[in-house]
Design a protein around this motif. Structure first.
Motif, PDB file in Angstrom:
ATOM      1  N   SER A  60       1.954  -6.073 -10.290  1.00 17.16           N
ATOM      2  CA  SER A  60       2.050  -7.341 -11.027  1.00 17.16           C
ATOM      3  C   SER A  60       3.498  -7.828 -11.082  1.00 17.16           C
ATOM      4  O   SER A  60       3.782  -9.018 -10.880  1.00 17.16           O
ATOM      5  CB  SER A  60       1.486  -7.162 -12.430  1.00 17.16           C
ATOM      6  N   THR A  61       4.420  -6.914 -11.335  1.00 22.15           N
ATOM      7  CA  THR A  61       5.841  -7.262 -11.375  1.00 22.15           C
ATOM      8  C   THR A  61       6.307  -7.770 -10.011  1.00 22.15           C
ATOM      9  O   THR A  61       7.001  -8.794  -9.918  1.00 22.15           O
ATOM     10  CB  THR A  61       6.683  -6.041 -11.814  1.00 22.15           C
ATOM     11  N   ALA A  62       5.917  -7.068  -8.968  1.00 23.97           N
ATOM     12  CA  ALA A  62       6.295  -7.487  -7.607  1.00 23.97           C
ATOM     13  C   ALA A  62       5.684  -8.840  -7.266  1.00 23.97           C
ATOM     14  O   ALA A  62       6.335  -9.700  -6.659  1.00 23.97           O
ATOM     15  CB  ALA A  62       5.854  -6.429  -6.600  1.00 23.97           C
ATOM     16  N   GLN A  63       4.448  -9.032  -7.675  1.00 26.83           N
ATOM     17  CA  GLN A  63       3.751 -10.295  -7.407  1.00 26.83           C
ATOM     18  C   GLN A  63       4.503 -11.465  -8.062  1.00 26.83           C
ATOM     19  O   GLN A  63       4.691 -12.511  -7.432  1.00 26.83           O
ATOM     20  CB  GLN A  63       2.325 -10.191  -7.954  1.00 26.83           C
ATOM     21  N   LYS A  64       4.954 -11.288  -9.290  1.00 25.76           N
ATOM     22  CA  LYS A  64       5.709 -12.336  -9.989  1.00 25.76           C
ATOM     23  C   LYS A  64       7.027 -12.608  -9.285  1.00 25.76           C
ATOM     24  O   LYS A  64       7.477 -13.756  -9.199  1.00 25.76           O
ATOM     25  CB  LYS A  64       5.951 -11.933 -11.444  1.00 25.76           C
ATOM     26  N   GLY A  65       7.649 -11.551  -8.745  1.00 23.48           N
ATOM     27  CA  GLY A  65       8.911 -11.704  -8.038  1.00 23.48           C
ATOM     28  C   GLY A  65       8.779 -12.496  -6.749  1.00 23.48           C
ATOM     29  O   GLY A  65       9.739 -13.109  -6.289  1.00 23.48           O
ATOM     30  N   PHE A  66       7.596 -12.468  -6.179  1.00 26.10           N
ATOM     31  CA  PHE A  66       7.369 -13.188  -4.921  1.00 26.10           C
ATOM     32  C   PHE A  66       6.557 -14.466  -5.120  1.00 26.10           C
ATOM     33  O   PHE A  66       6.017 -15.019  -4.158  1.00 26.10           O
ATOM     34  CB  PHE A  66       6.641 -12.283  -3.907  1.00 26.10           C
ATOM     35  N   GLU A  67       6.473 -14.922  -6.358  1.00 24.86           N
ATOM     36  CA  GLU A  67       5.694 -16.129  -6.644  1.00 24.86           C
ATOM     37  C   GLU A  67       6.143 -17.286  -5.752  1.00 24.86           C
ATOM     38  O   GLU A  67       7.325 -17.523  -5.551  1.00 24.86           O
ATOM     39  CB  GLU A  67       5.840 -16.517  -8.116  1.00 24.86           C
ATOM     40  N   TRP A  69       5.501 -17.404  -2.568  1.00 25.34           N
ATOM     41  CA  TRP A  69       5.552 -16.882  -1.199  1.00 25.34           C
ATOM     42  C   TRP A  69       4.164 -16.340  -0.827  1.00 25.34           C
ATOM     43  O   TRP A  69       3.357 -15.982  -1.680  1.00 25.34           O
ATOM     44  CB  TRP A  69       6.551 -15.723  -1.111  1.00 25.34           C
ATOM     45  N   ASP A  70       3.914 -16.248   0.463  1.00 24.11           N
ATOM     46  CA  ASP A  70       2.647 -15.660   0.924  1.00 24.11           C
ATOM     47  C   ASP A  70       2.538 -14.189   0.510  1.00 24.11           C
ATOM     48  O   ASP A  70       1.436 -13.658   0.357  1.00 24.11           O
ATOM     49  CB  ASP A  70       2.520 -15.781   2.440  1.00 24.11           C
ATOM     50  N   THR A  71       3.677 -13.557   0.313  1.00 23.34           N
ATOM     51  CA  THR A  71       3.680 -12.154  -0.092  1.00 23.34           C
ATOM     52  C   THR A  71       2.960 -11.968  -1.425  1.00 23.34           C
ATOM     53  O   THR A  71       2.251 -10.972  -1.624  1.00 23.34           O
ATOM     54  CB  THR A  71       5.131 -11.632  -0.195  1.00 23.34           C
ATOM     55  N   ALA A  72       3.121 -12.913  -2.337  1.00 24.56           N
ATOM     56  CA  ALA A  72       2.452 -12.830  -3.644  1.00 24.56           C
ATOM     57  C   ALA A  72       0.941 -12.837  -3.467  1.00 24.56           C
ATOM     58  O   ALA A  72       0.229 -12.059  -4.117  1.00 24.56           O
ATOM     59  CB  ALA A  72       2.900 -13.972  -4.546  1.00 24.56           C
ATOM     60  N   ALA A  73       0.440 -13.700  -2.593  1.00 18.87           N
ATOM     61  CA  ALA A  73      -1.010 -13.746  -2.331  1.00 18.87           C
ATOM     62  C   ALA A  73      -1.479 -12.436  -1.702  1.00 18.87           C
ATOM     63  O   ALA A  73      -2.558 -11.921  -2.032  1.00 18.87           O
ATOM     64  CB  ALA A  73      -1.342 -14.927  -1.426  1.00 18.87           C
ATOM     65  N   GLY A  74      -0.657 -11.885  -0.819  1.00 21.56           N
ATOM     66  CA  GLY A  74      -1.003 -10.602  -0.197  1.00 21.56           C
ATOM     67  C   GLY A  74      -1.045  -9.481  -1.219  1.00 21.56           C
ATOM     68  O   GLY A  74      -1.946  -8.635  -1.189  1.00 21.56           O
ATOM     69  N   LEU A  75      -0.078  -9.482  -2.138  1.00 25.82           N
ATOM     70  CA  LEU A  75      -0.068  -8.462  -3.185  1.00 25.82           C
ATOM     71  C   LEU A  75      -1.277  -8.592  -4.107  1.00 25.82           C
ATOM     72  O   LEU A  75      -1.832  -7.592  -4.563  1.00 25.82           O
ATOM     73  CB  LEU A  75       1.225  -8.545  -3.994  1.00 25.82           C
ATOM     74  N   LYS A  76      -1.689  -9.826  -4.380  1.00 21.52           N
ATOM     75  CA  LYS A  76      -2.882 -10.035  -5.214  1.00 21.52           C
ATOM     76  C   LYS A  76      -4.118  -9.459  -4.527  1.00 21.52           C
ATOM     77  O   LYS A  76      -4.942  -8.795  -5.158  1.00 21.52           O
ATOM     78  CB  LYS A  76      -3.091 -11.511  -5.524  1.00 21.52           C
ATOM     79  N   LYS A  77      -4.215  -9.695  -3.228  1.00 19.74           N
ATOM     80  CA  LYS A  77      -5.358  -9.167  -2.474  1.00 19.74           C
ATOM     81  C   LYS A  77      -5.350  -7.632  -2.494  1.00 19.74           C
ATOM     82  O   LYS A  77      -6.389  -6.999  -2.688  1.00 19.74           O
ATOM     83  CB  LYS A  77      -5.329  -9.688  -1.043  1.00 19.74           C
ATOM     84  N   VAL A  78      -4.161  -7.051  -2.309  1.00 19.22           N
ATOM     85  CA  VAL A  78      -4.044  -5.592  -2.346  1.00 19.22           C
ATOM     86  C   VAL A  78      -4.439  -5.065  -3.727  1.00 19.22           C
ATOM     87  O   VAL A  78      -5.157  -4.071  -3.849  1.00 19.22           O
ATOM     88  CB  VAL A  78      -2.602  -5.159  -1.980  1.00 19.22           C
TER      89      VAL A  78
END
Length: 127
Positions: A60-67, A69-78
């Protein structure tokens, strides 16, 4: 001649298997089944839950850091996949715990039932 098994393996004093791939002994005792179920309940389930919460927080912390970016969507899927896998694992642990606790009772009831059947058919009853 033995009618209740097969001869021991050459060089062994222990009885051989009762059937193809079988063993003359159960793999565990009721006490061992109870201990395994307790380990699931007191160690595996709580530790799995803690590990899940830690991973969820970090993701969740990493996802917020990449808000943005496509990386945030990838982290959500993971994270969603992880949560589903953890849910499946927790269900499996609960199922195994329940099966371990129920197995001993099933064996005991089966033994009593067989004893009662033999006693009812025995001509020696009441002697």
């Amino acid at each position: 001649m033995r009618l209740n098994g097969v001869p021991p393996e050459p060089g062994s004093s222990a009885p051989g298997p009762v059937g193809p791939g079988g063993s003359a002994n159960f793999a565990s005792t009721p006490a061992e089944k109870k201990a395994a179920a307790n380990t699931i309940e007191t160690e595996l389930e709580p530790n799995t839950k803690k590990a899940t919460e830690h991973a969820d927080d970090a993701t969740s912390t990493a996802q917020k850091g990449f808000e943005g970016w496509d990386t945030a969507a990838g982290l959500k899927k993971v994270a969603d996949t992880w949560d589903q896998q953890v849910k499946t694992l927790m269900g499996r642990l609960a199922s195994e715990k329940s099966a371990l606790r129920g197995a001993s009772g099933l064996f005991a009831r089966n033994d009593l039932s067989l004893n009662n059947q033999f006693a009812a058919q025995s001509k020696l009853n009441g002697l």
